[in-house]
Design a protein around this motif. Structure first.
Motif, PDB file in Angstrom:
ATOM      1  N   GLU A   1      41.607  37.921  44.490  1.00  0.00           N
ATOM      2  CA  GLU A   1      42.265  39.112  45.025  1.00  0.00           C
ATOM      3  C   GLU A   1      41.331  39.880  45.946  1.00  0.00           C
ATOM      4  O   GLU A   1      41.766  40.431  46.974  1.00  0.00           O
ATOM      5  CB  GLU A   1      42.741  39.999  43.877  1.00  0.00           C
ATOM      6  CG  GLU A   1      43.849  39.372  43.039  1.00  0.00           C
ATOM      7  CD  GLU A   1      44.203  40.226  41.845  1.00  0.00           C
ATOM      8  OE1 GLU A   1      43.476  41.227  41.600  1.00  0.00           O
ATOM      9  OE2 GLU A   1      45.198  39.909  41.154  1.00  0.00           O
ATOM     10  N   TRP A   2      40.045  39.935  45.602  1.00  0.00           N
ATOM     11  CA  TRP A   2      39.079  40.639  46.458  1.00  0.00           C
ATOM     12  C   TRP A   2      38.913  39.925  47.798  1.00  0.00           C
ATOM     13  O   TRP A   2      38.842  40.562  48.850  1.00  0.00           O
ATOM     14  CB  TRP A   2      37.745  40.713  45.723  1.00  0.00           C
ATOM     15  CG  TRP A   2      36.615  41.254  46.542  1.00  0.00           C
ATOM     16  CD1 TRP A   2      36.386  42.547  46.895  1.00  0.00           C
ATOM     17  CD2 TRP A   2      35.539  40.496  47.109  1.00  0.00           C
ATOM     18  NE1 TRP A   2      35.239  42.659  47.638  1.00  0.00           N
ATOM     19  CE2 TRP A   2      34.692  41.402  47.790  1.00  0.00           C
ATOM     20  CE3 TRP A   2      35.213  39.151  47.096  1.00  0.00           C
ATOM     21  CZ2 TRP A   2      33.555  40.987  48.459  1.00  0.00           C
ATOM     22  CZ3 TRP A   2      34.071  38.734  47.760  1.00  0.00           C
ATOM     23  CH2 TRP A   2      33.258  39.654  48.433  1.00  0.00           C
ATOM     24  N   MET A   3      38.895  38.592  47.786  1.00  0.00           N
ATOM     25  CA  MET A   3      38.762  37.842  49.034  1.00  0.00           C
ATOM     26  C   MET A   3      40.003  38.006  49.914  1.00  0.00           C
ATOM     27  O   MET A   3      39.901  38.128  51.144  1.00  0.00           O
ATOM     28  CB  MET A   3      38.537  36.358  48.724  1.00  0.00           C
ATOM     29  CG  MET A   3      37.145  36.011  48.228  1.00  0.00           C
ATOM     30  SD  MET A   3      35.863  36.198  49.508  1.00  0.00           S
ATOM     31  CE  MET A   3      36.373  34.960  50.687  1.00  0.00           C
ATOM     32  N   CYS A   4      41.188  38.004  49.285  1.00  0.00           N
ATOM     33  CA  CYS A   4      42.425  38.093  50.070  1.00  0.00           C
ATOM     34  C   CYS A   4      42.711  39.510  50.551  1.00  0.00           C
ATOM     35  O   CYS A   4      43.482  39.696  51.500  1.00  0.00           O
ATOM     36  CB  CYS A   4      43.602  37.581  49.245  1.00  0.00           C
ATOM     37  SG  CYS A   4      43.478  35.839  48.789  1.00  0.00           S
ATOM     38  N   SER A   5      42.131  40.516  49.892  1.00  0.00           N
ATOM     39  CA  SER A   5      42.430  41.907  50.250  1.00  0.00           C
ATOM     40  C   SER A   5      41.718  42.372  51.515  1.00  0.00           C
ATOM     41  O   SER A   5      42.062  43.410  52.072  1.00  0.00           O
ATOM     42  CB  SER A   5      42.052  42.829  49.093  1.00  0.00           C
ATOM     43  OG  SER A   5      40.654  42.789  48.846  1.00  0.00           O
ATOM     44  N   GLY A   6      40.723  41.625  51.965  1.00  0.00           N
ATOM     45  CA  GLY A   6      39.974  42.044  53.150  1.00  0.00           C
ATOM     46  C   GLY A   6      38.935  43.105  52.889  1.00  0.00           C
ATOM     47  O   GLY A   6      38.422  43.706  53.839  1.00  0.00           O
ATOM     48  N   MET A   7      38.603  43.355  51.617  1.00  0.00           N
ATOM     49  CA  MET A   7      37.611  44.368  51.273  1.00  0.00           C
ATOM     50  C   MET A   7      36.180  43.853  51.377  1.00  0.00           C
ATOM     51  O   MET A   7      35.241  44.633  51.283  1.00  0.00           O
ATOM     52  CB  MET A   7      37.873  44.889  49.851  1.00  0.00           C
ATOM     53  CG  MET A   7      39.217  45.564  49.674  1.00  0.00           C
ATOM     54  SD  MET A   7      39.534  46.010  47.953  1.00  0.00           S
ATOM     55  CE  MET A   7      38.137  47.097  47.631  1.00  0.00           C
TER      56      MET A   7
END
Length: 547
Positions: A458-464
């Protein structure tokens, strides 16, 4: 020769000699016209083939397939297939002209006059010229039924491969392929192969690697025994072909390993029984409360946790998964829990000399730094003081039991003294049995890592994720990783922790009231898995003594 419909037909000279214009030209036996349709070449090939076929019809009185088929293949077919890759017909009429020659040839054979063309080809083992040009012979070869292949192999062993090819009108290469795949070939050394197969099965049951070279050397060693002497006068050489046939006869194959598994010891039952007797003895002596029975384990983790599978388009040959490039940088997570379902705060050991001064870490997780990113004696003592000694009931000096593995930092005298001062009995899992008795390895580490991997995805896909100057992803900050670890560990249900202790027979009720929930879980040994009821019987014997 002027090629092309829009050619302006210029004239050319070679010195002072004017070159003549021609409508067609023959080179290396192939006739090419200015329209490049290859129809003239097809006519020439059909004329030559029909002439040879007519000569065979007039000269040969026999109409048996054993006579006409070899003559057709040797004298007629070359005219129809010479350089066909270059002059393959463009029009259906030309294909029909070529095919009509083979139709005529197959109709000459006795008994084939009233059969259809396709049926004649099937009986003779031939293929249409169109399919031969389209290189579909290999697919059609697999249509031979098993009975036909067995006849080919039997005839080839009685005579030779070439004779079998002539007899059944197939290629000599097909005969060799049939012999390789034939399941009826008897082994020259059946007793040796039988014992060799038993050796391979025993090695694989113990988790050992078996290679073709290992089989070769083992076979050579066994062949020196007199009981394996064959009735045939040939000498045993253990060639590569023998090894291949041995693997095929016994249903074996070369496979890539899926994981490096821990090898279970041969005295598995004895070690499990000894460990259970130790647990039961001290539980009866000190009457530990469930809140004072704990388990601790160190597990290595990485900053990147990509999954091995992803959804993508059908037919994709390359499947890329974006990471920050830190999937090989490790740190250590120390997890611990209690038999009543409570979870102690996790400890994270990062591979660095010091921690950032201005970085805030989440509450409920202990973060420390180590040059190697792993637990040693000092880190173990620190864990005992900061985590184990802070559990509920520790201030009242209640007797406790701590179950952990045989890591060298767990067995030092200083660690034992610290645990003794805390009134903690250390139950060390025997070597090789952590996959059986270490409840964190058996039940909890996988769901914990799955939750952690989900947060990373989720962190990789969120762009954060932060980017470097080269527009690459930076690894997640250590305080963010600590937050993920805390959230993942907190989300593990307490019921799962309680069942994990009972599944490994650490917190089961001594009166036997909780033994009914034990499942079949123990790995196989020597081909006979130890079922849950057998493991439960061992627990019962340790608790009450032999019946």
């Amino acid at each position: 020769m002027h090629l092309g419909m829009t050619n302006k037909n210029f004239s050319y000279k070679l010195g002072t000699h004017r070159l003549e214009v021609t409508e067609e030209e023959k080179d290396l036996g192939v006739l090419v016209d200015r329209r490049m349709t290859m129809s003239r070449q097809c006519d020439v090939a059909v004329k030559k083939a029909n002439a040879v076929l007519g000569c065979i019809r007039r000269s040969i009185s026999s109409r048996d397939k054993e006579v006409l088929v070899p003559l057709y293949k040797a004298l007629v077919s070359p005219h129809l297939e010479y350089c066909v890759q270059f002059w393959s017909p463009m029009f259906k009429k030309d294909e029909y002209k070529l095919e009509r020659v083979q139709r005529r040839a197959t109709r000459m054979i006795r008994g084939m006059e009233n059969l259809s063309y396709e049926r004649r080809l099937e009986e003779l083992g031939l293929f249409t010229l169109t399919k031969r040009r389209l290189s579909e012979i290999k697919r059609k070869r697999s249509s031979y039924h098993a009975a036909f292949k067995l006849k080919v192999v039997e005839y080839a062993e009685a005579n030779n491969n070439c004779a079998a090819a002539r007899e059944f009108c197939i290629n000599e290469k097909q005969v060799r392929e049939c012999k390789k795949k034939c399941p009826t070939r008897c082994a020259s050394f059946p007793e040796l192969e039988k014992d060799l197969n038993n050796w391979v099965v025993e090695c694989r049951q113990n988790g050992y690697i078996v290679t073709r070279t290992g089989i070769h050397l083992r076979a050579l060693q066994m062949s020196k025994d007199n009981k394996y002497k064959s009735v045939k006068p040939s000498m045993f050489v253990a060639s590569a072909g023998c090894c291949t046939r041995f693997i095929s006869h016994h249903g074996l194959c070369l496979c890539q390993r899926t994981k490096i598994a821990q090898k279970l010891p041969r005295d598995l039952e004895e070690k499990i029984e000894s460990f259970q007797r130790f647990i039961i003895k001290y539980r009866k002596e000190y009457a530990f409360e469930l809140s004072q029975i704990g388990n601790m384990d160190e597990t290595p983790m990485t900053f990147d946790l990509p999954s091995n599978r992803t959804v993508t388009g059908v037919g994709e040959k390359t499947v890329l998964i974006k990471t920050s490039g830190h999937e090989k940088i490790h740190f250590t997570v120390v997890l611990s829990c209690l038999a009543n379902g409570s979870k102690l705060p996790p400890v994270v050991v990062f591979k660095r000399k010091t921690l950032p001064k201005n970085m805030k870490f989440p509450a409920g997780v202990i973060v420390c730094a180590h040059e190697k990113g792993w637990m040693d004696e000092s880190e173990t003592i620190e864990w005992l003081e900061k985590v184990w000694n802070k559990r509920p009931g520790a201030l009242f000096k209640k007797p406790a039991m701590l179950v952990w593995d045989m890591f060298r930092a767990h067995k030092t005298d200083e660690v034992k003294n610290v645990a003794k001062n805390m009134k903690t009995t250390l139950a060390v899992i025997p070597g090789g049995l952590t996959s059986v008795l270490q409840l964190l390895d058996v039940c909890l580490n996988k769901p914990f890592k799955d939750r952690l991997r989900k947060m990373w995805s989720e962190w990789m896909c969120s762009g954060m994720a932060k980017l470097t100057e080269g527009r690459n992803h930076m690894k997640p900050e250590i305080n963010l990783v600590a937050q993920w670890i805390k959230d993942s560990w907190v989300s593990i249900p307490s019921e799962m922790v309680e069942k994990s202790f009972r599944k490994c027979c650490i917190s089961n009720a001594l009166d036997g009231s909780e033994d009914d929930g034990l499942e079949n879980w123990l790995p196989a040994r020597q081909g006979k898995p130890l079922a849950g009821r057998d493991f439960l019987f061992t627990w019962s014997v340790c608790r009450h003594g032999a019946p």
